[in-house]
Design an enzyme around this catalytic site. Structure first.
Site, short mmCIF file in Angstrom:
data_model
loop_
_atom_site.label_atom_id
_atom_site.label_comp_id
_atom_site.label_asym_id
_atom_site.label_seq_id
_atom_site.Cartn_x
_atom_site.Cartn_y
_atom_site.Cartn_z
N SER A 277 44.72 -38.68 -40.14
CA SER A 277 44.17 -39.60 -41.14
C SER A 277 43.49 -40.81 -40.53
CB SER A 277 45.27 -40.06 -42.10
OG SER A 277 46.20 -40.90 -41.44
N LYS B 109 48.12 -46.75 -40.76
CA LYS B 109 46.91 -46.99 -41.55
C LYS B 109 46.27 -48.30 -41.11
CE LYS B 109 47.83 -43.38 -44.17
NZ LYS B 109 47.08 -42.12 -44.00
#
Length: 258
Positions: free
Chosen positions: A66, A107
């Site tokens: 991701s 993230k």
């Protein structure tokens, strides 16, 4: 008949040889002192850098793609242990949040408390507080910053987080019904500073200034200085340890020539 002859034994003048030997001994002693000092200083730098690194940093293995291309699945990272209050826009952080699965996740912070985060502007860029942000770290640089539009107001004390691989990342966009997709600052445990494995991807995380027009951004952590201290310490230990045998051999040569 009454005269007497006095015989005298000439004195052996060993002054120059003795002086050379004394100078050689003094030089050897000085080199040994210098050697010991270098080893002691080197050990202090080496151990100090290692200990501080172990205190300030933690390893992390990237679980998914991701955050590609910034980091890839399976990469081993070094992340600085920080308090949630130290987080700034643009930071790549590790956090735990029960709503997101209560497992360590990775993230990028794109919004902090009070920010309005939306996508996308006419050029497909992310907007924070009405300002468009150019994000050079994205996986798809020619595509919009998000394949789906969204808008969120970040609550105080919270963070809005997105993956760099926006087409596959499950991030704040997937949790917009839960506190506008945000997580508490207190959920953050560390900020990524470097990739240490595999060797082909080894290097320090690029210091992001993409959000500088929106507000303050973080400074790089002390990892470079800690690594420099460890390397300098190792060099001093090696050089100091090597100087002892060199001084001993030089002393033996001088002794044989004398």
């Amino acid at each position: 008949m009454g005269s007497s002859t006095t015989s005298s034994t000439p004195a052996v003048n060993g002054g120059s040889g003795g002086s050379a030997r004394e100078d050689g001994k003094a030089g050897s002693r000085g080199l040994r002192v210098l050697s010991g000092t270098a080893v002691a200083l080197g050990m202090a730098l080496l151990i100090g850098g290692f200990v501080l690194g172990a205190i300030d940093y933690r390893p992390f293995s990237v679980p998914t793609d991701s955050m590609d291309p910034t980091v890839a699945a399976g990469d081993r990272l070094m992340a600085q242990r920080i308090d949630g209050g130290d987080v700034r826009r643009g930071d790549v952080v590790i956090f735990n949040d029960a709503v997101w699965g209560d497992v360590p996740m990775l993230k990028r912070v794109v919004g902090i408390g009070g920010d309005k985060v939306a996508c996308c502007d006419k050029r497909g860029r992310l907007k924070v507080n009405g300002k468009s942000v150019d994000e050079p770290y994205l996986k798809s640089k020619d595509s919009p910053a998000s394949p789906t539009g969204f808008s969120a107001k970040v609550p105080a004390g919270h963070l809005f987080l997105l993956g760099d691989n926006r087409n596959t990342s499950a991030d704040s966009r997937s949790h917009l019904t839960d506190d506008q997709g945000t997580v508490p600052r207190s959920a953050v445990t560390a900020r990524v500073d470097a990739t240490v494995w595999p060797m082909g991807r080894m290097g320090f995380t690029e210091h992001v200034t993409a959000f500088a027009d929106v507000g303050s951004v973080s400074r790089p952590g002390p990892l470079k200085w800690l690594l420099a201290a460890c390397l300098a310490g190792a060099v001093l230990v090696f050089a100091g340890a090597a100087a002892g045998p060199v001084a001993a051999r030089a002393a033996r040569r001088r002794a044989r020539r004398a």
